[in-house]
Design an enzyme around this catalytic site. Structure first.
Site, PDB file in Angstrom:
ATOM      1  N   GLY A 150       0.821  -1.199  -0.053  1.00  0.00           N
ATOM      2  CA  GLY A 150       0.047   0.197   0.066  1.00  0.00           C
ATOM      3  C   GLY A 150       0.738   1.306  -0.138  1.00  0.00           C
ATOM      4  O   GLY A 150       0.684   2.138  -0.896  1.00  0.00           O
ATOM      5  N   ASN A 151       1.958   1.364   1.037  1.00  0.00           N
ATOM      6  CA  ASN A 151       2.333   2.749   0.917  1.00  0.00           C
ATOM      7  C   ASN A 151       3.582   2.706   0.099  1.00  0.00           C
ATOM      8  O   ASN A 151       4.145   3.887  -0.117  1.00  0.00           O
ATOM      9  CB  ASN A 151       2.950   2.952   2.612  1.00  0.00           C
ATOM     10  CG  ASN A 151       4.003   1.822   2.845  1.00  0.00           C
ATOM     11  OD1 ASN A 151       4.363   1.072   2.192  1.00  0.00           O
ATOM     12  ND2 ASN A 151       4.373   2.005   3.949  1.00  0.00           N
ATOM     13  N   LYS A 170     -10.675 -10.019   3.143  1.00  0.00           N
ATOM     14  CA  LYS A 170      -9.628  -9.029   2.742  1.00  0.00           C
ATOM     15  C   LYS A 170      -9.937  -7.597   3.065  1.00  0.00           C
ATOM     16  O   LYS A 170     -11.101  -7.022   2.590  1.00  0.00           O
ATOM     17  CB  LYS A 170      -9.730  -9.316   1.326  1.00  0.00           C
ATOM     18  CG  LYS A 170      -8.853  -8.309   0.327  1.00  0.00           C
ATOM     19  CD  LYS A 170      -7.204  -8.723   0.588  1.00  0.00           C
ATOM     20  CE  LYS A 170      -6.488  -7.584  -0.002  1.00  0.00           C
ATOM     21  NZ  LYS A 170      -5.138  -7.544   0.713  1.00  0.00           N
ATOM     22  N   LYS A 204      -2.583  -9.685  -3.180  1.00  0.00           N
ATOM     23  CA  LYS A 204      -1.473  -9.600  -4.058  1.00  0.00           C
ATOM     24  C   LYS A 204      -0.340 -10.464  -3.630  1.00  0.00           C
ATOM     25  O   LYS A 204       0.581 -10.817  -4.448  1.00  0.00           O
ATOM     26  CB  LYS A 204      -1.264  -7.998  -4.288  1.00  0.00           C
ATOM     27  CG  LYS A 204      -0.579  -7.381  -3.109  1.00  0.00           C
ATOM     28  CD  LYS A 204       0.621  -7.122  -3.232  1.00  0.00           C
ATOM     29  CE  LYS A 204       1.339  -6.383  -2.391  1.00  0.00           C
ATOM     30  NZ  LYS A 204       0.945  -6.285  -0.710  1.00  0.00           N
ATOM     31  N   LYS A 218       1.216 -12.113   4.231  1.00  0.00           N
ATOM     32  CA  LYS A 218       2.679 -12.043   3.800  1.00  0.00           C
ATOM     33  C   LYS A 218       3.682 -13.118   4.108  1.00  0.00           C
ATOM     34  O   LYS A 218       4.074 -13.722   3.317  1.00  0.00           O
ATOM     35  CB  LYS A 218       3.194 -10.663   4.355  1.00  0.00           C
ATOM     36  CG  LYS A 218       2.663  -9.530   3.524  1.00  0.00           C
ATOM     37  CD  LYS A 218       3.025  -8.133   4.048  1.00  0.00           C
ATOM     38  CE  LYS A 218       2.205  -7.113   3.833  1.00  0.00           C
ATOM     39  NZ  LYS A 218       1.491  -6.938   2.659  1.00  0.00           N
TER      40      LYS A 218
HETATM   41  N1  LIG Z   1       3.663  -9.211  13.505  1.00  0.00           N
HETATM   42  C1  LIG Z   1       3.826  -8.121  12.598  1.00  0.00           C
HETATM   43  N2  LIG Z   1       4.879  -7.702  12.397  1.00  0.00           N
HETATM   44  C2  LIG Z   1       5.220  -6.512  11.396  1.00  0.00           C
HETATM   45  N3  LIG Z   1       4.357  -5.953  10.938  1.00  0.00           N
HETATM   46  C3  LIG Z   1       2.947  -6.268  11.279  1.00  0.00           C
HETATM   47  C4  LIG Z   1       2.654  -7.532  12.135  1.00  0.00           C
HETATM   48  N4  LIG Z   1       1.438  -7.834  12.477  1.00  0.00           N
HETATM   49  C5  LIG Z   1       0.695  -6.749  11.781  1.00  0.00           C
HETATM   50  N5  LIG Z   1       1.630  -5.927  11.109  1.00  0.00           N
HETATM   51  C6  LIG Z   1       1.033  -4.852  10.370  1.00  0.00           C
HETATM   52  O1  LIG Z   1       0.922  -5.044   8.998  1.00  0.00           O
HETATM   53  C7  LIG Z   1       1.340  -4.047   8.179  1.00  0.00           C
HETATM   54  C8  LIG Z   1       1.428  -4.830   6.674  1.00  0.00           C
HETATM   55  O2  LIG Z   1       0.229  -5.038   6.065  1.00  0.00           O
HETATM   56  P1  LIG Z   1      -0.673  -4.209   5.058  1.00  0.00           P
HETATM   57  O3  LIG Z   1      -0.285  -2.612   5.407  1.00  0.00           O
HETATM   58  O4  LIG Z   1      -1.871  -4.674   5.215  1.00  0.00           O
HETATM   59  O5  LIG Z   1       0.086  -4.399   3.729  1.00  0.00           O
HETATM   60  P2  LIG Z   1       0.580  -3.705   2.515  1.00  0.00           P
HETATM   61  O6  LIG Z   1       1.834  -3.045   2.766  1.00  0.00           O
HETATM   62  O7  LIG Z   1       0.611  -5.005   1.565  1.00  0.00           O
HETATM   63  O8  LIG Z   1      -0.559  -2.649   2.175  1.00  0.00           O
HETATM   64  C9  LIG Z   1       2.595  -3.489   8.820  1.00  0.00           C
HETATM   65  O9  LIG Z   1       2.936  -2.326   8.176  1.00  0.00           O
HETATM   66  C10 LIG Z   1       2.226  -3.592  10.333  1.00  0.00           C
HETATM   67  O10 LIG Z   1       1.548  -2.451  10.677  1.00  0.00           O
HETATM   68  N1  LIG Z   2      -4.877  -6.805  -3.778  1.00  0.00           N
HETATM   69  C1  LIG Z   2      -4.418  -6.855  -2.506  1.00  0.00           C
HETATM   70  O1  LIG Z   2      -3.732  -7.459  -1.861  1.00  0.00           O
HETATM   71  O2  LIG Z   2      -4.028  -5.227  -2.414  1.00  0.00           O
HETATM   72  P1  LIG Z   2      -3.248  -4.714  -1.095  1.00  0.00           P
HETATM   73  O3  LIG Z   2      -1.929  -5.452  -0.911  1.00  0.00           O
HETATM   74  O4  LIG Z   2      -3.066  -3.273  -1.270  1.00  0.00           O
HETATM   75  O5  LIG Z   2      -4.041  -5.132   0.287  1.00  0.00           O
END
Ligand SMILES: Nc1ncnc2c1ncn2[C@@H]1O[C@H](COP(=O)(O)OP(=O)(O)O)[C@@H](O)[C@H]1O
Ligand SMILES: NC(=O)OP(=O)(O)O
Length: 313
Positions: free
Chosen positions: A11-12, A128, A212, A274
Site C-alpha cells: 500500500g504505502n 480481505k 496480491k 505476507k
Molecule cells: N507481526 C507483525 N510484524 C510486523 N508488522 C505487522 C505484524 N502484524 C501486523 N503488522 C502490520 O501489517 C502491516 C502490513 O500489512 P498491510 O499494510 O496490510 O500490507 P501492504 O503493505 O501490502 O498494504 C505492517 O505495516 C504492520 O503495521
Molecule cells: N489486492 C491486494 O492484496 O491489495 P493490498 O496489498 O493493497 O491489500
C-alpha cells in the site's frame, strides 16, 4: 550475478497520505527510483502491486452511481480499473526513472486475469480489508446502512472486507513469460489479478479481491525467481508486534514461522498473508528466498540493511 526478483509493492509504495492521482503518481515516482536501483545492479525485476486502498475507494465511488445511466461497476471490473490505473502510473514513473538513469529498457503492464475456484470458501467468509480506515462508530454506521462487513485491521482502524479466494493460475502467463524472456520490465498480477472463473469458452469475472502477496508468490514460483520481495510498511516482521517485548525477525525458516503462526503472532489480513505467501514461495521453490521489508530498505535484498529473510530451512 543477475538475480530474478519478483517485487510485490504494498500500500504505502503507492498511496502515502494523498490518495489523489497526483499524490499516488508522486509516491510511485519515489518508488520507481528505489526499484530501479536493482536494475542498475543488473538484476531482473518482475513487479506486482496491491490495490486494497484504491479498490475500496473505487467501491465507495460506485455507491454514488445511479442504477441505469451510470451503473455501478462490479468488483472484478473495479479490480481491473485499479490494475489499469496503477499500472499506467507505475509504468510511466518507471520509464521516467530509467530514462533519468540512462537505461534503455521497455516497461509494460499486463492486464492479468487470475483464475480462482468459484467454490473457494472465501466467498462465504470475506477476509480481505479494502478501502479507507474508519473508526468503530463510522464502521458501524456504514454496516447499518449497507450491510457491509468491517474488521479491525492490525490496530489501525476498521476496514470493509471482501472475499479473497486463492489464486490458481494466470490466464496471461504465456505473455508475461515471453516479456520476461525479452528482459522487459513487467508489471503484472496488479491488485492480485482480476478474479475470474473458467467459462465454457474463456473466462468470466467473479466479485472478489485476490491477495496480491499470494498472487505474487505464485508468480515468483512460476518464473522460478531467486527472490520474492514483499515491500510493506515495516522493515521487518516482528513477534509480539507493537508490544514492549517485540522482537525483530531477520533470518527465519518455514518451521519457525509456522510455530509463530500457531501462536497468532501475525495479524490476519495484513502480515499473516505476507508470511504465508513467503512460506508458499520457498516451499515450492526451495532455492529461492522470500524477503519482507520496506521500500526504504530494498537494498537489504542485496545484503545492505535490515529485512526479514525466509528460507525453507
Ligand atoms: N507481526 C507483525 N510484524 C510486523 N508488522 C505487522 C505484524 N502484524 C501486523 N503488522 C502490520 O501489517 C502491516 C502490513 O500489512 P498491510 O499494510 O496490510 O500490507 P501492504 O503493505 O501490502 O498494504 C505492517 O505495516 C504492520 O503495521
Ligand atoms: N489486492 C491486494 O492484496 O491489495 P493490498 O496489498 O493493497 O491489500
Amino acid at each position: 550475478m543477475t538475480k530474478r526478483i519478483v517485487v510485490a509493492l504494498g500500500g504505502n509504495a503507492i498511496l502515502t497520505d494523498d490518495p489523489s492521482a497526483k499524490g499516488q503518481i508522486e509516491a510511485l515516482r519515489y518508488t520507481s527510483k528505489r526499484l530501479i536501483e536493482l536494475i542498475k545492479q543488473g538484476h531482473q525485476l518482475i513487479i506486482s502491486h496491491g490495490n486494497g486502498p484504491q479498490v475500496g475507494n473505487l467501491l465507495l465511488q460506485q455507491a454514488a452511481a445511479d442504477s441505469e445511466k451510470n451503473p455501478a461497476m462490479p468488483l472484478d471490473t473495479c479490480v481491473a480499473m485499479t490494475q489499469g490505473s496503477i499500472g499506467y502510473w507505475l509504468q510511466n514513473m518507471l520509464n521516467e526513472a530509467l530514462a533519468e538513469a540512462g537505461i534503455d529498457k521497455q516497461v509494460a503492464s499486463v492486464v492479468t486475469q487470475v483464475v480462482v475456484d468459484e467454490n473457494d470458501s472465501a466467498f462465504t467468509n470475506p477476509t480481505k480489508p479494502v478501502g479507507p480506515f474508519l473508526s468503530e462508530a463510522e464502521a458501524q454506521a456504514v454496516t447499518a446502512e449497507t450491510g457491509d462487513t468491517f474488521v479491525e485491521d492490525a490496530g489501525r482502524g476498521y476496514r470493509k472486507v471482501v472475499p479473497s479466494p486463492k489464486p490458481i493460475s494466470f490466464v496471461e502467463y504465456p505473455v508475461i513469460k515471453a516479456m520476461i524472456e525479452q528482459d522487459f520490465v513487467t508489471i503484472s498480477a496488479g491488485g492480485g489479478g482480476i478474479p475470474v472463473k473458467q467459462a465454457e469458452f474463456g473466462y468470466e469475472g467473479v466479485e472478489a479481491v485476490i491477495d496480491k502477496d499470494f498472487a505474487s508468490a505464485k508468480l515468483a514460483e512460476l518464473v522460478e525467481a531467486d527472490y520474492l520481495v514483499i515491500l510493506t510498511g515495516v522493515d521487518n516482521v516482528y513477534v509480539n508486534f507493537n508490544q514492549p517485548n517485540q522482537e525483530k525477525l531477520e533470518n527465519v525458516t518455514v518451521a519457525q514461522l509456522n510455530n509463530w503462526i500457531a501462536e497468532e503472532q501475525f495479524a490476519p489480513g495484513s502480515m499473516l498473508p505476507k508470511v504465508e505467501a513467503a512460506i508458499a514461495f520457498v516451499e515450492n521453490n526451495p532455492k529461492g528466498k522470500a524477503v519482507i521489508t520496506s521500500l526504504e530498505n530494498i537494498a537489504a535484498v542485496m545484503g545492505e540493511g535490515s529485512a526479514t529473510f525466509v528460507s525453507v530451512d
